[in-house]
Design an enzyme around this catalytic site. Structure first.
Site, PDB file in Angstrom:
ATOM      1  N   GLY A 348       0.825  -1.200   0.000  1.00  0.00           N
ATOM      2  CA  GLY A 348       0.000   0.000   0.000  1.00  0.00           C
ATOM      3  C   GLY A 348       0.857   1.248   0.000  1.00  0.00           C
ATOM      4  O   GLY A 348       2.076   1.205   0.184  1.00  0.00           O
ATOM      5  N   SER A 673      -2.970   2.549 -18.590  1.00  0.00           N
ATOM      6  CA  SER A 673      -4.377   2.808 -18.314  1.00  0.00           C
ATOM      7  C   SER A 673      -4.900   4.088 -18.972  1.00  0.00           C
ATOM      8  O   SER A 673      -6.080   4.381 -18.874  1.00  0.00           O
ATOM      9  CB  SER A 673      -4.620   2.876 -16.806  1.00  0.00           C
ATOM     10  OG  SER A 673      -3.861   3.919 -16.220  1.00  0.00           O
ATOM     11  N   LYS A 716      -8.650   6.152  -8.218  1.00  0.00           N
ATOM     12  CA  LYS A 716      -9.076   6.947  -9.378  1.00  0.00           C
ATOM     13  C   LYS A 716     -10.512   7.445  -9.214  1.00  0.00           C
ATOM     14  O   LYS A 716     -10.811   8.615  -9.505  1.00  0.00           O
ATOM     15  CB  LYS A 716      -8.940   6.116 -10.652  1.00  0.00           C
ATOM     16  CG  LYS A 716      -7.496   5.786 -11.032  1.00  0.00           C
ATOM     17  CD  LYS A 716      -7.433   4.861 -12.235  1.00  0.00           C
ATOM     18  CE  LYS A 716      -6.003   4.529 -12.609  1.00  0.00           C
ATOM     19  NZ  LYS A 716      -5.910   3.615 -13.760  1.00  0.00           N
TER      20      LYS A 716
END
Length: 795
Positions: A348, A673, A716
């Protein structure tokens, strides 16, 4: 001992008398001291980085110390370390630097200082036939004596062969022969290396003759070689007491028979060794270390699931996956106490609570907690230890921490495992393969111990910011749990539950009733921090508390509530501007979504056309990485296959150049992406159709028009939500990731899962217009609208 040559020798040194212990240059000796004044003197020299002069008193000498009642030649020494043993005696490592002669004595207070002249060993011409013959003959005699009298390890014999200085060779042989004090004092007093070598040669010859005639002398009585700084009675008894303690510790260990045989053999060898032998202290440290390892000691686990869940919830907000995994482990341990410990890897962003979570897990399970930071570790020996043949060998970090914990089943956190280095020292990641494999670590072998140790009871928890730098074989051995970043609501809850109270107590304001308004916390989160975790949020709260602490000490009034209007005064101007969606739809500009190490962000992908005689040119700017550039080329190639469907003039690509720019050009951006956003930007530009500014897109594209899944969906989506965007186009395979979102975000936002580019086009470009005559198109670069703020990198 190369560093000794750089030591600057002063003209006067503090003096320490050592009875009949003689320290030769270039050698390290451990001595034991009992007198407080001597210990105080050594600690003072160690603290100041000073050398100390070692002298030997003459027989029947008296105080005060003068040049007449000590031997004229001594040794200047560096203090290598000081520690107190279990008998409250002080053990000191003295490293000989060079011989010194004592010229006269001066006193500073009650402490004598010696005016000295130093005699550092100078290089000697070993090509001299006499010197060369003496060295070769001495080595030959030494090996003969070793074979017949007291065998030495092959590594020590090899060390003697590599010595090319006659003075150094002579001093080492003296240590091996262990003659009486008078002979040692005579050897120390010989400044000329060749004279010293002649004396050693004579001693070796006499020893060989004695052995050949069947009159081999036994090793000198250890009592003749006291390990104390002053003449003392019964040093052998002190050694025996220490060995008895070690023997009792070994007998109390419940060991497998093969391991017990090895340890017993090593201890028997130690008992036969002379305490003055160079190998004695190395072997003593080895046996003592083994006897202190927790071969069978375990912490008693607490299997109360309700208690463990309460502790985890008290210490951390959210992180449900990790909490659930730990509770599952406790439940299985109740049913199967012999199960092997899992290997968990928490991945993380910084500040999400990975390290502190390890402490909570240990507290919940009732185990000890160990943390080992792997950031920057590049030497394999730091994991698996050094082999005992090396000088200064020691166990690796794994066994050191296990010994320190005194338990064989702690919670062991390997922090920053993605920051491991790799160079000519070896690959520490490969050394961890055995440690991190539950099928192998039940017999982990440290190079120093050279004995199998069971690590299967240990609960290993690794932490990392990213999984990419972790070698695939190592990652495959771990159970990966991804920790997503916190939403704004979660950050606010964490601040109210933990951070404010902790910082208030840390800054001495525990008696002050001080609250933060919701508007103030929202402003700090949006305008003073930009992160996935809460580390910087706590720093800002701490900064506010420090200012209030100063006001309290100064007698000023402390506000009962920290409101938004006070933040500029307390924290200064805002550091970040909250991202906002584009004010209106425009041609050639599409809103994309980015993942960054500090969380998610939106970014505006801009495109413009310009006339170009070369044609088929694509310019990409904004610090784009190779993967992102390939995504742009793929998008352009697929767009050119759709010219007939969307009535795009084929001459457009031949006569014009497409320039794509992503703002925040100083921030590197990479990743696949952005493929869908890049395609829609170019399609908007080619068809002169405005892209909907109230929708954001993410997804990787293929050359056949498929949309592939991407990562960082939670970050996002939360970034789009912060910017006021309520509609998201994303790959259909990523719809399953929406369950990680807060319930409020799922309820107020609309998500469109698409499999192909054709499904995404009408969502962003709602009504494509017929293409005008290409000959009427004006050339030139379109200027980006100033209303579009810069956005950080895409990954």
């Amino acid at each position: 001992m190369s560093r000794n040559s750089t030591q600057v020798l002063p003209d006067r040194l503090k003096l320490l008398l050592l009875g009949d212990i003689i320290i030769f240059p270039m050698l390290a000796v451990t001595i034991t001291l009992k007198h407080g004044s001597d210990i105080e003197l050594l600690r003072e020299c160690e603290q100041n980085g000073e050398l100390i002069a070692i002298a030997n008193p003459r027989p029947d000498s008296s105080f005060p110390v003068t040049c007449e009642n000590i031997y004229p030649i001594g040794t200047a020494c560096r203090i290598g370390g000081i520690r107190t043993d279990k008998n409250s005696q002080c053990e000191v490592i003295l490293e000989g630097i060079c011989r010194v002669s004592f010229l006269r004595m001066v006193r500073v207070g009650s402490k004598p200082l010696a005016l000295i002249a130093g005699y550092p060993e100078k290089s000697l011409d070993t090509s001299d036939s006499t010197t060369q013959m003496l060295m070769e003959s001495s080595l030959s005699l030494l090996k003969t004596c070793c074979t017949a009298d007291r065998p030495l390890p092959e590594s020590v014999i090899s060390m003697f062969d590599q010595i090319n200085h006659p003075g150094h060779l002579a001093d080492l042989v003296i240590i091996y022969l262990q003659p009486d004090f008078a002979t040692q004092s005579r050897a120390l007093a010989l400044i000329n290396p060749k004279d010293r070598l002649k004396l050693v040669h004579q001693l070796l010859y006499e020893r060989q003759s004695s052995l050949a005639g069947g009159k081999a002398q036994t090793n000198p009585d250890p009592a003749r070689w006291p390990r104390s700084g002053r003449l003392q009675s019964g040093p052998a008894e002190a050694d025996n007491e220490e060995l008895n303690d070690i023997r009792q510790s070994i007998d109390a260990l419940k060991l497998e028979e093969p391991i017990r045989k090895i340890i017993t053999k090593e201890f028997s060898r130690l008992e036969r060794m002379n305490p003055a032998s160079p190998d004695y202290h190395n072997t003593l440290h080895y046996v003592e270390y083994i006897s202190e390892l927790p071969w069978q000691n375990e912490d008693r686990e607490n299997h109360d699931l309700l208690r463990a869940e309460k502790i985890l919830n008290q210490d951390h907000f959210g992180l449900e996956k990790v909490k659930e995994r730990i509770l599952e482990h406790l439940a299985v341990r109740q049913l199967n106490p012999d199960m092997k410990g899992p290997i968990i890897c928490l991945i993380g962003a910084p500040g999400v609570g990975k390290t502190s979570l390890g402490k909570s897990i240990a507290r919940a399970m009732g185990r000890k907690f160990i943390r080992l930071s792997l950031g920057g570790v590049h030497d394999e020996a730091e994991i698996r230890g050094h082999r005992r043949t090396y000088m200064g060998a020691m166990p690796g970090k794994i066994m050191q921490e296990i010994k320190r914990a005194g338990s064989r089943n702690p919670v062991f956190m390997l922090d920053e495992i993605d920051k491991l280095g790799r160079d000519f020292h070896g690959d520490p990641a490969s050394a961890l393969l055995e440690v991190m494999d539950p099928e192998q670590n039940n017999s982990f072998t440290d190079h120093y111990l050279n004995l199998p140790f069971d690590l299967s009871r240990v609960l290993f928890i690794a932490t990392a910011n990213q999984s990419d730098p972790i070698p695939a074989p190592l990652l495959d051995r771990m159970e990966v749990i991804n920790l997503p970043g916190y939403s704004e609501e979660e950050k606010k809850s964490i601040a109210c539950r933990y951070l404010i109270d902790r910082q208030r107590e840390n800054n001495g304001l525990q008696n002050e009733k001080m609250i933060f308004t919701d508007e103030a916390l929202d402003c700090i989160i949006d305008n003073y921090t930009r992160e996935s975790g809460v580390r910087n949020l706590e720093k800002m709260i701490g900064k506010i508390m420090r200012k209030q602490a100063r006001n309290k000490v100064s007698g000023e009034t402390i506000p009962g509530a920290i409101a938004k209007r006070l933040l500029t005064e307390l924290l200064g101007p805002t550091l970040f501007q909250k991202e906002i969606s584009a004010p209106k739809s425009r041609v050639g500009i599409v809103t994309g979504l980015a993942w960054t190490p500090t969380g998610g962000d939106i970014l505006f992908i801009e495109a413009a056309l310009m006339a170009s005689p070369k044609g088929d040119n694509l310019i990409l700017t904004g610090s784009l990485g190779e993967v992102m550039k390939e995504s742009a080329l793929t998008a352009l190639s697929y767009l050119r296959t759709l010219t007939h469907r969307y009535k795009i003039d084929e001459k457009l690509f031949a006569e014009h150049q497409i320039h794509i720019h992503i703002p925040s050009g100083a921030i590197p951006k990479d990743g696949p992406s952005a493929g869908l956003a890049l395609f829609l930007t170019m399609l908007s530009l080619a068809t002169d159709e405005s892209a909907d500014h109230k929708i954001a897109v993410t997804g990787e594209i293929s050359l056949s028009g498929r949309i592939l899944p991407v990562g960082g969906i939670k970050e996002k989506v939360l970034a789009a939500r912060r910017s006021g965007i309520k509609r998201i186009v994303l790959p259909e395979d990523n719809l399953k990731d929406l369950k990680e979102l807060p319930a409020a975000a799922r309820e107020e936002m609309v998500f469109f899962g698409v499999k192909t580019i054709d499904e995404a086009i009408p969502l962003v470009l709602s009504s494509l217009k017929p293409k005008p005559d290409p000959g009427k198109r004006k050339s030139g670069l379109r200027k980006p609208d100033a209303a579009y703020p810069a956005a950080p990198g895409l990954n």
